[in-house]
Motif scaffolding. Structure first.
Motif, PDB file in Angstrom:
ATOM      1  N   PRO A 109      57.042  58.254  22.565  1.00  0.00           N
ATOM      2  CA  PRO A 109      58.274  58.970  22.922  1.00  0.00           C
ATOM      3  C   PRO A 109      59.338  58.948  21.836  1.00  0.00           C
ATOM      4  N   SER A 110      59.195  58.066  20.846  1.00  0.00           N
ATOM      5  CA  SER A 110      60.184  58.019  19.770  1.00  0.00           C
ATOM      6  C   SER A 110      59.776  58.861  18.567  1.00  0.00           C
ATOM      7  N   GLY A 111      58.601  59.493  18.620  1.00  0.00           N
ATOM      8  CA  GLY A 111      58.174  60.359  17.537  1.00  0.00           C
ATOM      9  C   GLY A 111      58.892  61.700  17.591  1.00  0.00           C
ATOM     10  N   ILE A 112      58.935  62.386  16.462  1.00  0.00           N
ATOM     11  CA  ILE A 112      59.634  63.671  16.420  1.00  0.00           C
ATOM     12  C   ILE A 112      59.054  64.635  17.448  1.00  0.00           C
ATOM     13  N   GLY A 113      57.733  64.655  17.595  1.00  0.00           N
ATOM     14  CA  GLY A 113      57.111  65.567  18.548  1.00  0.00           C
ATOM     15  C   GLY A 113      56.276  64.871  19.593  1.00  0.00           C
ATOM     16  N   ASP A 114      56.554  63.587  19.867  1.00  0.00           N
ATOM     17  CA  ASP A 114      55.785  62.821  20.863  1.00  0.00           C
ATOM     18  C   ASP A 114      54.308  62.720  20.498  1.00  0.00           C
ATOM     19  N   GLY A 115      53.979  62.776  19.230  1.00  0.00           N
ATOM     20  CA  GLY A 115      52.581  62.674  18.831  1.00  0.00           C
ATOM     21  C   GLY A 115      52.104  61.232  18.821  1.00  0.00           C
ATOM     22  N   TYR A 116      50.820  61.049  18.535  1.00  0.00           N
ATOM     23  CA  TYR A 116      50.260  59.710  18.395  1.00  0.00           C
ATOM     24  C   TYR A 116      49.784  59.525  16.971  1.00  0.00           C
ATOM     25  N   ASP A 117      50.209  58.431  16.342  1.00  0.00           N
ATOM     26  CA  ASP A 117      49.780  58.100  14.991  1.00  0.00           C
ATOM     27  C   ASP A 117      48.482  57.301  15.070  1.00  0.00           C
ATOM     28  N   TYR A 306      62.718  52.919  15.004  1.00  0.00           N
ATOM     29  CA  TYR A 306      62.611  53.669  16.243  1.00  0.00           C
ATOM     30  C   TYR A 306      61.933  52.805  17.304  1.00  0.00           C
ATOM     31  N   SER A 307      62.341  52.983  18.521  1.00  0.00           N
ATOM     32  CA  SER A 307      61.678  52.323  19.638  1.00  0.00           C
ATOM     33  C   SER A 307      61.469  53.347  20.742  1.00  0.00           C
ATOM     34  N   GLY A 308      60.237  53.484  21.161  1.00  0.00           N
ATOM     35  CA  GLY A 308      59.922  54.419  22.234  1.00  0.00           C
ATOM     36  C   GLY A 308      59.149  53.717  23.334  1.00  0.00           C
ATOM     37  N   SER A 309      59.501  53.970  24.575  1.00  0.00           N
ATOM     38  CA  SER A 309      58.781  53.368  25.687  1.00  0.00           C
ATOM     39  C   SER A 309      58.577  54.409  26.775  1.00  0.00           C
ATOM     40  N   ASN A 310      57.572  54.185  27.589  1.00  0.00           N
ATOM     41  CA  ASN A 310      57.285  55.094  28.698  1.00  0.00           C
ATOM     42  C   ASN A 310      56.772  54.271  29.869  1.00  0.00           C
ATOM     43  N   LEU A 311      57.572  54.209  30.934  1.00  0.00           N
ATOM     44  CA  LEU A 311      57.196  53.527  32.164  1.00  0.00           C
ATOM     45  C   LEU A 311      56.745  54.586  33.156  1.00  0.00           C
ATOM     46  N   ARG A 312      55.515  54.425  33.678  1.00  0.00           N
ATOM     47  CA  ARG A 312      54.926  55.434  34.551  1.00  0.00           C
ATOM     48  C   ARG A 312      54.463  54.810  35.865  1.00  0.00           C
ATOM     49  N   PHE A 313      54.614  55.571  36.940  1.00  0.00           N
ATOM     50  CA  PHE A 313      53.970  55.244  38.201  1.00  0.00           C
ATOM     51  C   PHE A 313      52.976  56.346  38.507  1.00  0.00           C
ATOM     52  N   PRO A 336      60.284  58.437  29.893  1.00  0.00           N
ATOM     53  CA  PRO A 336      60.247  58.165  28.456  1.00  0.00           C
ATOM     54  C   PRO A 336      61.636  57.801  27.927  1.00  0.00           C
ATOM     55  N   ASP A 337      61.703  56.770  27.089  1.00  0.00           N
ATOM     56  CA  ASP A 337      62.949  56.317  26.450  1.00  0.00           C
ATOM     57  C   ASP A 337      62.804  56.398  24.943  1.00  0.00           C
ATOM     58  N   TYR A 338      63.929  56.638  24.284  1.00  0.00           N
ATOM     59  CA  TYR A 338      63.943  56.772  22.822  1.00  0.00           C
ATOM     60  C   TYR A 338      65.179  56.074  22.280  1.00  0.00           C
ATOM     61  N   ASP A 339      64.985  55.201  21.287  1.00  0.00           N
ATOM     62  CA  ASP A 339      66.107  54.527  20.628  1.00  0.00           C
ATOM     63  C   ASP A 339      65.920  54.592  19.125  1.00  0.00           C
ATOM     64  N   PHE A 340      67.041  54.760  18.421  1.00  0.00           N
ATOM     65  CA  PHE A 340      67.012  54.842  16.956  1.00  0.00           C
ATOM     66  C   PHE A 340      68.177  54.059  16.383  1.00  0.00           C
ATOM     67  N   ALA A 413      56.209  69.095  27.003  1.00  0.00           N
ATOM     68  CA  ALA A 413      57.659  68.971  27.120  1.00  0.00           C
ATOM     69  C   ALA A 413      58.268  68.722  25.741  1.00  0.00           C
ATOM     70  N   PRO A 414      59.458  69.255  25.463  1.00  0.00           N
ATOM     71  CA  PRO A 414      60.133  68.910  24.199  1.00  0.00           C
ATOM     72  C   PRO A 414      60.323  67.401  24.105  1.00  0.00           C
ATOM     73  N   SER A 415      60.199  66.872  22.918  1.00  0.00           N
ATOM     74  CA  SER A 415      60.412  65.434  22.738  1.00  0.00           C
ATOM     75  C   SER A 415      61.903  65.115  22.859  1.00  0.00           C
ATOM     76  N   LEU A 416      62.198  63.864  23.112  1.00  0.00           N
ATOM     77  CA  LEU A 416      63.596  63.442  23.204  1.00  0.00           C
ATOM     78  C   LEU A 416      64.317  63.664  21.883  1.00  0.00           C
ATOM     79  N   TYR A 417      63.617  63.477  20.775  1.00  0.00           N
ATOM     80  CA  TYR A 417      64.219  63.735  19.455  1.00  0.00           C
ATOM     81  C   TYR A 417      64.575  65.211  19.326  1.00  0.00           C
ATOM     82  N   GLN A 418      63.635  66.086  19.705  1.00  0.00           N
ATOM     83  CA  GLN A 418      63.884  67.524  19.580  1.00  0.00           C
ATOM     84  C   GLN A 418      65.005  67.992  20.506  1.00  0.00           C
ATOM     85  N   LEU A 419      65.151  67.337  21.634  1.00  0.00           N
ATOM     86  CA  LEU A 419      66.207  67.704  22.578  1.00  0.00           C
ATOM     87  C   LEU A 419      67.572  67.182  22.175  1.00  0.00           C
TER      88      LEU A 419
END
Length: 617
Positions: A109-117, A306-313, A336-340, A413-419
């Motif tokens: 969630p902290s990536g520019i486009g929510d991708g996976y490295d 950057y710190s990204g987290s995603n808590l899901r139910f 999804p949470d995003y911190d920079f 969905a647009p990423s938090l960075y893009q939004l």
């Protein structure tokens, strides 16, 4: 470069691991198509399984290198092992590949486009990889536009089992791993760990300074039967990555930059089965956290991060009213949470997404399977997105021939960075949308000793998000179209010999209407790729194998001004058992020392040799 070839030539001369691992019953079961275990011939979607035997035989360290021999997959890596690596499925953006580890979504969630490295993801703890190609947001929600890559760790063994391996090779590279698992009554579980270090290569092609890398990964599983119908399922995965990399502010060049990653993945679920299994429920909480820190000089405080987290139910129910009918339905909530931090500023953003879906699987008669479903996602920022999907699989002769067709919709969905980024964010962004069509046939001959598969596909993507130089903001400015063909062949003429092959043609182009880009090929996506692999088990215990991969020309940029030449890579490998518990193995990668690039300006490994030992109990 690769010249156009006829399909008949490909089917007779090319190969991939995609079908090399279809011999065990577990490989006839897939999960990514519907979110539950089902026979492969129940789904009309294109799915490849890479099993534990194939992973062991190939001796591959990077997951990306295994995926690269799968049809429809293209990848790019920015230098040494551990460097940023992206995977594209059927010409989609790398950010449009959904990635699961042990059932948990791990897109950042902290990536520019929510991708996976994929750079820090090594094969040490991975025992199975499932690749679904084609849009499938009905089951998987956001990001599944190109498809899904699902990775799983070892399933606990019956009784007790343990295995370990260690190897050494080129550039002072050392790796080791170990797994222990077992079952005792109502409890089963396992733990594993892997460690890797290398002096590496210069990530900048023009550089001389080697960029080293260290990686530690750990995994754990615990399953407890709380009764005949109720069970508890716990899973965890962790990666620590420590990378020297070369500056990318401008052309890649030697620098002292360092990147550190801590990735945490957790799953806690309850499974309930009622009415003799006719109604099953799964309720789970999953958690992902990615902490990425960047240093201009090692040993100092991080300069930015950057710190990204995603808590899901997640709740999923499966009703089986008849032997040939299933209804799958569910509800999901994620945050999804995003911190920079860095460069004198901080930023923190979050969103909430609620989703409901339903999927029906019906077999009107034994040879025909029909699947259809719908999903609705409600995003706290842009509102709702509804997606549909359907597929069918027909076999007129008891499974020897399977005719497949599928239609899938995807959204991202647009990423938090893009939004929300303070400089380039656009809160009015809409989700990216796609429509994907498949038509394929699988043919088994000679009691399964020859398996051929051919799939044609097309995907249209609209409202694709890109950076708009005119406004200095992200916008829904792109439209893309990808079409192509995937062909695979698996041969087992005798029990000791396995030959597997794949060819894929992908025509992925910009359809935005912008004069500088419209009609141009999408960057870092070669039109053609071929993979050929053969393994032979000798009567005295020795196993030998080789893989040849050919990738065609591509471009590094959207305007098609920076070409990337096609390349051919060859590798050989061997292993030999000593007694019943020890195996020696070795390999040579890039046997002919090919000079190539998957991203302009970044270095690649030349010829490299490695050797190791495995132990199993």
């Amino acid at each position: 470069m690769l010249k156009p070839v006829t399909l008949s030539l490909i089917l007779s001369a090319a190969a991939t691991p995609a079908f090399a691992q279809t011999g065990s019953p577990a490989d006839d079961i897939v999960v990514t198509a519907s979110g539950i275990e089902q026979p492969r011939d129940e789904t009309g979607q294109a799915i490849t399984v890479i099993d534990s035997d194939t992973i062991a035989k190939r001796q591959t360290i990077d997951v990306v290198d295994l995926l690269a021999t799968t049809p429809g997959v293209r990848f790019s890596r920015t230098g040494s092992t551990g460097s940023v690596a992206g995977v594209s499925l059927r010409g989609a953006e790398t950010t449009q590949t959904l990635v699961l580890i042990d059932g948990v979504k791990v897109n950042d969630p902290s990536g520019i486009g929510d991708g996976y490295d994929f750079g820090p993801l090594l094969t040490g703890n991975i025992r199975r990889i499932e690749v679904l190609r084609g849009s499938n947001s009905v089951v998987h929600g956001s990001q599944a536009i190109g498809g899904v890559v699902s990775l799983t760790t070892a399933t606990p063994a019956e009784g007790f089992a343990a295995d370990a391996a260690a190897e050494y090779g080129y550039s002072d590279t050392t790796s080791a791993r170990a797994d222990v698992s077992g079952t005792a009554g109502a409890v089963s579980g396992g733990v594993g760990a892997s460690w890797f270090r290398t002096d590496g290569i210069s990530s900048a092609a023009s550089g001389t300074e080697k960029d080293g890398y260290k990686n530690f990964a750990g995994n754990a599983r615990l399953k407890v039967a709380l009764g005949d119908a109720l069970s508890l399922d716990l899973r965890g995965y962790y990666i620590h990555s420590n990378l020297d990399y070369d500056s990318f502010f401008g052309p890649p060049a030697d620098s002292a930059d360092v990147a550190k990653l801590d990735q945490y993945v957790g799953y806690a679920g309850l499974n309930l089965a009622l009415f003799d299994g006719r109604f099953t429920s799964r309720a789970a909480v999953t958690w992902l956290r990615n902490d990425r820190d960047y240093y201009f000089v090692r040993g100092t405080a991080p300069d930015y991060g950057y710190s990204g987290s995603n808590l899901r139910f997640e709740y999923q129910g499966v009703v089986t009213p008849a032997d040939r009918a299933k209804l799958i339905f569910g509800y999901e909530h994620e945050r999804p949470d995003y911190d920079f931090f860095g460069f004198g500023s901080t930023d923190s953003q979050r969103a909430n997404i609620d989703s409901v879906y339903a999927l029906g699987i019906v077999q009107p008669f034994a040879s025909l399977s029909l699947t259809g479903g719908v999903r609705h996602d409600d995003h706290s920022q842009f509102g709702g997105a509804t997606t549909f999907g359907a597929n069918t699989n027909y076999s007129p002769n008891g499974g020897a021939t399977n005719v497949r067709a599928s239609y899938g919709e995807g959204f991202k969905a647009p990423s938090l960075y893009q939004l929300y980024d303070s400089f380039s964010g656009n809160a009015a962004l809409r989700p990216e949308r796609s429509k994907s069509y498949d038509l394929g046939i699988d043919q088994s001959l000679a009691d399964g000793r020859a398996v051929m598969s051919l799939t044609a596909f097309v995907r249209n993507t609209t409202d694709q998000i890109n950076y708009d130089n005119a406004t200095s903001k992200y916008g829904n400015i792109d439209r893309t179209r990808a079409k192509g063909v995937e062909a695979t062949l698996a041969l087992r003429p005798v029990d000791a010999l396995n030959v597997t092959a794949s060819y894929s043609y992908i025509d992925a182009r910009d359809r935005s209407g912008r004069p500088a880009f419209d009609g141009k090929r999408l960057p870092r996506r070669a039109e053609q790729a071929i993979s050929l692999s053969a393994d032979y088990d000798w009567s005295f215990g020795l196993s030998t194998g080789a893989t040849l991969t050919l990738v065609g020309d591509s471009f590094d940029d959207a305007a098609n001004l920076v070409p990337l030449d096609g390349y051919a890579l060859a590798g050989v490998r061997a292993s030999f058992p000593i007694g019943g518990h020890i195996e020696l193995y070795g390999r040579v990668d890039n046997l002919f020392d090919a000079d190539y690039a998957t991203a302009s300006g970044y270095g690649v490994y030349g010829r490299a040799a490695y050797g190791g030992v495995r132990l199993s109990f």
